[in-house]
Design an enzyme around this catalytic site. Structure first.
Site, PDB file in Angstrom:
ATOM      1  N   GLU A  84      29.797 112.656 -16.458  1.00 11.13           N
ATOM      2  CA  GLU A  84      30.440 113.662 -15.610  1.00 11.13           C
ATOM      3  C   GLU A  84      31.779 114.119 -16.154  1.00 11.13           C
ATOM      4  O   GLU A  84      32.062 115.309 -16.172  1.00 11.13           O
ATOM      5  CB  GLU A  84      30.691 113.073 -14.208  1.00 11.13           C
ATOM      6  CG  GLU A  84      29.484 113.020 -13.339  1.00 11.13           C
ATOM      7  CD  GLU A  84      29.842 112.437 -11.983  1.00 11.13           C
ATOM      8  OE1 GLU A  84      29.519 113.066 -10.984  1.00 11.13           O
ATOM      9  OE2 GLU A  84      30.441 111.345 -11.923  1.00 11.13           O
ATOM     10  N   ARG A 116      36.085 121.252  -4.313  1.00 12.99           N
ATOM     11  CA  ARG A 116      34.662 121.292  -3.971  1.00 12.99           C
ATOM     12  C   ARG A 116      33.815 121.799  -5.131  1.00 12.99           C
ATOM     13  O   ARG A 116      32.605 121.597  -5.145  1.00 12.99           O
ATOM     14  CB  ARG A 116      34.452 122.192  -2.748  1.00 12.99           C
ATOM     15  CG  ARG A 116      35.079 121.651  -1.484  1.00 12.99           C
ATOM     16  CD  ARG A 116      34.999 122.668  -0.380  1.00 12.99           C
ATOM     17  NE  ARG A 116      33.642 122.891   0.068  1.00 12.99           N
ATOM     18  CZ  ARG A 116      33.046 122.221   1.054  1.00 12.99           C
ATOM     19  NH1 ARG A 116      33.709 121.280   1.690  1.00 12.99           N
ATOM     20  NH2 ARG A 116      31.817 122.491   1.405  1.00 12.99           N
ATOM     21  N   GLU A 134      26.258 103.574 -12.755  1.00  6.88           N
ATOM     22  CA  GLU A 134      27.456 104.302 -12.337  1.00  6.88           C
ATOM     23  C   GLU A 134      28.391 104.547 -13.536  1.00  6.88           C
ATOM     24  O   GLU A 134      28.964 105.632 -13.665  1.00  6.88           O
ATOM     25  CB  GLU A 134      28.170 103.514 -11.226  1.00  6.88           C
ATOM     26  CG  GLU A 134      29.534 104.042 -10.815  1.00  6.88           C
ATOM     27  CD  GLU A 134      29.502 105.417 -10.149  1.00  6.88           C
ATOM     28  OE1 GLU A 134      28.421 105.983  -9.955  1.00  6.88           O
ATOM     29  OE2 GLU A 134      30.602 105.932  -9.855  1.00  6.88           O
ATOM     30  N   LYS A 191      29.522 108.239 -14.623  1.00  5.73           N
ATOM     31  CA  LYS A 191      30.945 108.631 -14.666  1.00  5.73           C
ATOM     32  C   LYS A 191      31.286 109.205 -16.033  1.00  5.73           C
ATOM     33  O   LYS A 191      31.954 110.229 -16.136  1.00  5.73           O
ATOM     34  CB  LYS A 191      31.788 107.400 -14.407  1.00  5.73           C
ATOM     35  CG  LYS A 191      32.760 107.198 -13.346  1.00  5.73           C
ATOM     36  CD  LYS A 191      32.870 107.873 -12.080  1.00  5.73           C
ATOM     37  CE  LYS A 191      31.758 108.646 -11.488  1.00  5.73           C
ATOM     38  NZ  LYS A 191      31.538 108.472 -10.064  1.00  5.73           N
ATOM     39  N   TRP A 222      30.239 128.776  -5.814  1.00 11.86           N
ATOM     40  CA  TRP A 222      29.488 127.965  -6.779  1.00 11.86           C
ATOM     41  C   TRP A 222      28.116 128.628  -6.831  1.00 11.86           C
ATOM     42  O   TRP A 222      27.358 128.569  -5.862  1.00 11.86           O
ATOM     43  CB  TRP A 222      29.404 126.523  -6.277  1.00 11.86           C
ATOM     44  CG  TRP A 222      28.874 125.534  -7.273  1.00 11.86           C
ATOM     45  CD1 TRP A 222      29.576 124.821  -8.185  1.00 11.86           C
ATOM     46  CD2 TRP A 222      27.508 125.136  -7.428  1.00 11.86           C
ATOM     47  NE1 TRP A 222      28.745 124.010  -8.903  1.00 11.86           N
ATOM     48  CE2 TRP A 222      27.472 124.189  -8.464  1.00 11.86           C
ATOM     49  CE3 TRP A 222      26.302 125.500  -6.809  1.00 11.86           C
ATOM     50  CZ2 TRP A 222      26.287 123.588  -8.886  1.00 11.86           C
ATOM     51  CZ3 TRP A 222      25.123 124.898  -7.243  1.00 11.86           C
ATOM     52  CH2 TRP A 222      25.134 123.953  -8.264  1.00 11.86           C
ATOM     53  N   HIS A 261      12.428  97.683 -23.962  1.00  9.40           N
ATOM     54  CA  HIS A 261      11.181  98.418 -23.729  1.00  9.40           C
ATOM     55  C   HIS A 261      11.337  99.907 -24.025  1.00  9.40           C
ATOM     56  O   HIS A 261      10.673 100.735 -23.406  1.00  9.40           O
ATOM     57  CB  HIS A 261      10.709  98.176 -22.294  1.00  9.40           C
ATOM     58  CG  HIS A 261      10.522  96.722 -22.006  1.00  9.40           C
ATOM     59  ND1 HIS A 261       9.414  96.016 -22.433  1.00  9.40           N
ATOM     60  CD2 HIS A 261      11.338  95.813 -21.411  1.00  9.40           C
ATOM     61  CE1 HIS A 261       9.550  94.751 -22.081  1.00  9.40           C
ATOM     62  NE2 HIS A 261      10.710  94.607 -21.454  1.00  9.40           N
ATOM     63  N   ASN A 308      28.473 130.166   2.608  1.00 13.10           N
ATOM     64  CA  ASN A 308      28.137 128.951   1.884  1.00 13.10           C
ATOM     65  C   ASN A 308      26.720 128.571   2.332  1.00 13.10           C
ATOM     66  O   ASN A 308      26.475 128.456   3.525  1.00 13.10           O
ATOM     67  CB  ASN A 308      29.135 127.842   2.263  1.00 13.10           C
ATOM     68  CG  ASN A 308      28.841 126.529   1.566  1.00 13.10           C
ATOM     69  OD1 ASN A 308      27.965 126.461   0.714  1.00 13.10           O
ATOM     70  ND2 ASN A 308      29.578 125.492   1.929  1.00 13.10           N
ATOM     71  N   GLY A 309      25.797 128.428   1.403  1.00 13.78           N
ATOM     72  CA  GLY A 309      24.422 128.084   1.773  1.00 13.78           C
ATOM     73  C   GLY A 309      23.442 129.001   1.059  1.00 13.78           C
ATOM     74  O   GLY A 309      23.804 129.696   0.109  1.00 13.78           O
ATOM     75  N   LYS A 340      31.876 118.922  -5.442  1.00 10.41           N
ATOM     76  CA  LYS A 340      32.195 117.681  -4.736  1.00 10.41           C
ATOM     77  C   LYS A 340      31.233 117.438  -3.588  1.00 10.41           C
ATOM     78  O   LYS A 340      30.869 116.319  -3.286  1.00 10.41           O
ATOM     79  CB  LYS A 340      33.633 117.774  -4.217  1.00 10.41           C
ATOM     80  CG  LYS A 340      34.135 116.533  -3.532  1.00 10.41           C
ATOM     81  CD  LYS A 340      34.406 115.437  -4.529  1.00 10.41           C
ATOM     82  CE  LYS A 340      34.903 114.161  -3.909  1.00 10.41           C
ATOM     83  NZ  LYS A 340      34.783 113.038  -4.842  1.00 10.41           N
ATOM     84  N   CYS A 366      30.964 125.793  -2.847  1.00 15.25           N
ATOM     85  CA  CYS A 366      31.519 126.933  -2.107  1.00 15.25           C
ATOM     86  C   CYS A 366      32.531 126.504  -1.044  1.00 15.25           C
ATOM     87  O   CYS A 366      32.235 125.657  -0.199  1.00 15.25           O
ATOM     88  CB  CYS A 366      30.448 127.749  -1.419  1.00 15.25           C
ATOM     89  SG  CYS A 366      29.283 128.519  -2.518  1.00 15.25           S
TER      90      CYS A 366
HETATM   91  C1  F6R Z   1      29.392 111.174  -8.799  1.00 14.36           C
HETATM   92  C2  F6R Z   1      29.338 111.903  -7.586  1.00 14.36           C
HETATM   93  C3  F6R Z   1      28.019 112.378  -7.087  1.00 14.36           C
HETATM   94  C4  F6R Z   1      27.910 112.069  -5.604  1.00 14.36           C
HETATM   95  C5  F6R Z   1      26.659 112.738  -4.999  1.00 14.36           C
HETATM   96  C6  F6R Z   1      26.492 112.413  -3.536  1.00 14.36           C
HETATM   97  O1  F6R Z   1      30.722 111.003  -9.216  1.00 14.36           O
HETATM   98  O2  F6R Z   1      30.344 112.112  -6.963  1.00 14.36           O
HETATM   99  O3  F6R Z   1      26.964 111.819  -7.785  1.00 14.36           O
HETATM  100  O4  F6R Z   1      27.867 110.694  -5.438  1.00 14.36           O
HETATM  101  O5  F6R Z   1      26.747 114.122  -5.155  1.00 14.36           O
HETATM  102  O6  F6R Z   1      27.595 112.869  -2.808  1.00 14.36           O
HETATM  103  P1  F6R Z   1      27.916 112.322  -1.379  1.00 14.36           P
HETATM  104  O7  F6R Z   1      28.300 110.907  -1.521  1.00 14.36           O
HETATM  105  O8  F6R Z   1      29.037 113.190  -0.876  1.00 14.36           O
HETATM  106  O9  F6R Z   1      26.666 112.477  -0.562  1.00 14.36           O
END
Ligand code: F6R
Length: 615
Positions: A495, A27, A488, A492, A75, A511, A101-102, A610, A2
């Site tokens: 995502e 975001r 990671e 990635k 969102w 395992h 937002n919330g 984000k 949001c």
């Molecule tokens: C992956 C990604 C998310 C963030 C997670 C934590 O690409 O961006 O997994 O790492 O949402 O976000 P922050 O770092 O803002 O607390």
């Protein structure tokens, strides 16, 4: 998650709101809307489902001239993605317009209370209930100065949950009220114009100064001034901070996507993260904002990291570095679990919250829980002035610059870099020798150049992605500090290309996950230089023997002769301390190209946000 934007000034609000919403798109959202106070005092609302372009199209049929307005990208949490549920939400009596937002946790009981008094909701949202609650309280206030602010304030006293809100009132045409509780809200102050936004990106260089609201504060904006008070009506002195915003950093600058631009910005981002942070003797690091003396740091006998997603993986990599360099036991917690787990900890435990945005609610809540119990909490964040930065006892900024792509790239590698430097610093306060410290410092200094070299793999990785573009599933395997990088790499890929992927500790594969191995499930191996190289090469053979395609990321000079995997991507040979950072880069590029070939929106993957500001 949001995005909120509000404007009160002399210009037409519509364009400024749309510009702000564009800047907040990163975001994550699924619907959007704007609302203005028009010259005749009426409240106009235009909302729609889908991308901002759809809102722009719809708005072209509206002649909105108001100079006061609010906008929102939603969102969905409560209620489906529909126009009715999009914001701004108008109260049942048409008097209050609100963006939120919330989550209002007690919205159901408030809704019953309000329905009995004639305020019925039309949408499924908790936010409409909040708009109604504010309308109800404003109507009850006697007609006096400050009535709008008091109405909002009284309403919020009944709310349990989180909110960042911007509110307009039909009876208060030259006013706007904002408030926050655990959801970020920042006031932008320009030349006789004001902005409210979920983050500085919403107004950028349009504002000269910013005021980051604290929890439980409200801001009351009028035509020529503003004031801040608490829910308890105490006036608060505004802490103005100059807005340092470079528009170029939030533009694509010739790259097709922000994600690719941010991957390529990593050498510079790493340089910025390290600048001025090495000790004069060249064997250690130092940080200005830790607010802990060397003596206090020597007393730390356990570190607990709290983070989510990629940030948590950076902490997992740091666990290896801190345990090795500083011999301090480390635990890495999911922030969302830590918060409710009530884990017993020793007095000398140091809690470190890591979050690129500095606004992730689970990480913020974990930080608060740790502080409530009396532990010292440090933060590592890219979010300057963010909630986590302000609430921690001390911390380190990543200085990666704004990251617009939803999938973290430079934010992740700068976290790895900062945490490696922290491990070095803690190590040098304890047993790590001068020579070892100096080697690590040199490796870190070489890092931007080696990252630049690693980026030259881009074309080769693009070709690899062509080859694997139709894959349905992949494995990412690594050992020791490269195991979190495998996690990671898998995250990635999931995502940005929606390909199912799993990250595993390479030996653990036997395992269970080995059952997945087939010619349709290729495996990426992080096979860099070091004592584990022979072992991971053996793991590659186990997978090849079962018919799966293998790709290895290996260091130059370690895999001459017959390639041990079907395909080998060679990164520069480097000190083990920085290998996790360099090994991340090919995985980011691979996920990016896979996403592009599979026609995915790599900058704004579906369903993702984000900054995750709800639990
Ligand atoms: C992956 C990604 C998310 C963030 C997670 C934590 O690409 O961006 O997994 O790492 O949402 O976000 P922050 O770092 O803002 O607390």
């Amino acid at each position: 998650m949001c995005g909120i934007i509000g404007y009160l000034g002399r210009k037409r609000a519509k364009e400024i709101l749309l510009e702000g919403l564009r800047r907040l798109e990163y975001r994550g959202y699924d619907s959007a809307g704007v609302g203005t106070v028009e010259g005749d005092g009426s409240l106009a609302v235009v909302r729609c489902v889908g991308p901002l372009d759809a809102l722009v199209e719809k708005l072209s049929g509206w002649n909105l001239a108001g100079t006061v307005g609010i906008g929102h990208t939603r969102w969905a949490t409560h209620g489906a993605v529909t126009e009715e549920n999009a914001h701004p939400q108008l109260s049942a009596d048409g008097s209050i317009l609100l963006v939120h937002n919330g989550v209002v946790e007690n919205f159901a009981s408030i809704a019953i209370f309000l329905a009995e008094r004639g305020y019925r909701s039309r949408s499924e949202t908790d936010s409409e209930v909040l708009a109604n609650l504010i309308a109800y309280h404003c109507a009850k206030e006697p007609p006096q100065q400050g009535r709008f602010l008091d109405g909002v304030r009284r309403a919020l006293l009944h709310v349990r949950g989180t909110y960042g809100i911007a509110v307009l009132g039909k009876d208060f045409p030259g006013e706007m009220v904002g408030a926050r509780s655990s959801s970020p809200l920042v006031l932008g102050v320009g030349d006789r114009e004001f902005f409210l936004a979920s983050d500085v990106a919403g107004f950028g260089s349009r504002a000269r100064d910013a005021v980051f609201l604290n929890d439980g504060e409200l801001v009351h904006i009028r035509e020529n001034n503003f004031s801040i008070c608490t829910l308890g009506r105490e006036l608060v002195e505004a802490a103005l901070e100059a807005v340092e915003w470079q528009e170029a950093l939030v533009e694509k600058n010739g790259y097709p996507h922000f994600m690719l631009k941010e991957i390529f910005e990593q050498p510079q981002a790493l340089e910025n993260a390290m600048r001025g942070r090495f000790s004069a003797d060249g064997s250690s690091a130092h940080f200005g904002g830790l607010r802990m003396s060397p003596r206090e740091l020597r007393q730390v006998d356990r570190i607990v990291f709290c983070a989510c997603g990629s940030a948590r993986y950076a902490c997992l990599a740091a666990e290896y570095a801190i345990e090795r360099f500083a011999r301090i036991p480390v635990e890495v917690e999911y922030a969302s679990e830590f918060r409710y787990r009530n884990a017993p900890m020793d007095r000398n435990t140091l809690v470190i919250a890591v979050s690129q945005s500095g606004e992730t609610i689970d990480t913020l809540s974990a930080l608060r829980e740790a502080k409530r119990k009396g532990y010292r909490v440090l933060a590592v964040t890219n979010g300057v002035g963010s909630s986590i930065a302000r609430e921690a006892d001390g911390g380190i900024y990543q200085h990666a610059g704004p990251e617009i792509g939803v999938a973290g790239t430079k934010s992740f590698t700068t976290q790895l870099c900062i945490l490696t430097m922290l491990a070095l610093y803690l190590g040098r306060l304890r047993d790590l020798s001068f020579e070892e410290g100096a080697e690590i410092v040199q490796a870190l200094k070489d890092l931007p150049r080696l990252a630049e070299e690693t980026l030259r793999l881009d074309e080769a990785i693009r070709a690899l992605a062509v080859h694997y573009a139709s894959c349905q599933s992949m494995l990412f395997l690594g050992r020791q500090s490269l195991f979190p990088i495998a996690l990671e790499g898998a995250l990635k890929l999931k995502e940005v290309s929606y390909v199912h992927a799993e990250g595993y500790a390479a030996a653990e594969m036997k395992h269970g996950p080995i059952a997945l191995i087939s010619k349709d499930c290729p495996a990426f191996f992080l096979a860099c230089d070091g004592p584990m190289l022979g072992k991971i090469q053996a793991n590659v053979q186990e997978v090849r023997a079962r018919g799966a395609d293998t790709v290895a990321i290996a260091c130059a000079g370690t895999c001459e002769g017959e390639p041990f995997a079907n395909r080998v991507l060679t990164i520069p040979r480097s000190h083990p301390a920085i290998q996790p950072i360099l090994a991340t880069i090919p995985l980011q590029l691979f996920a990016y190209h896979m996403g592009v070939f599979r026609d995915c929106n790599v900058d704004r993957p579906r369903n993702l946000a984000k900054s995750v500001t709800v639990e």
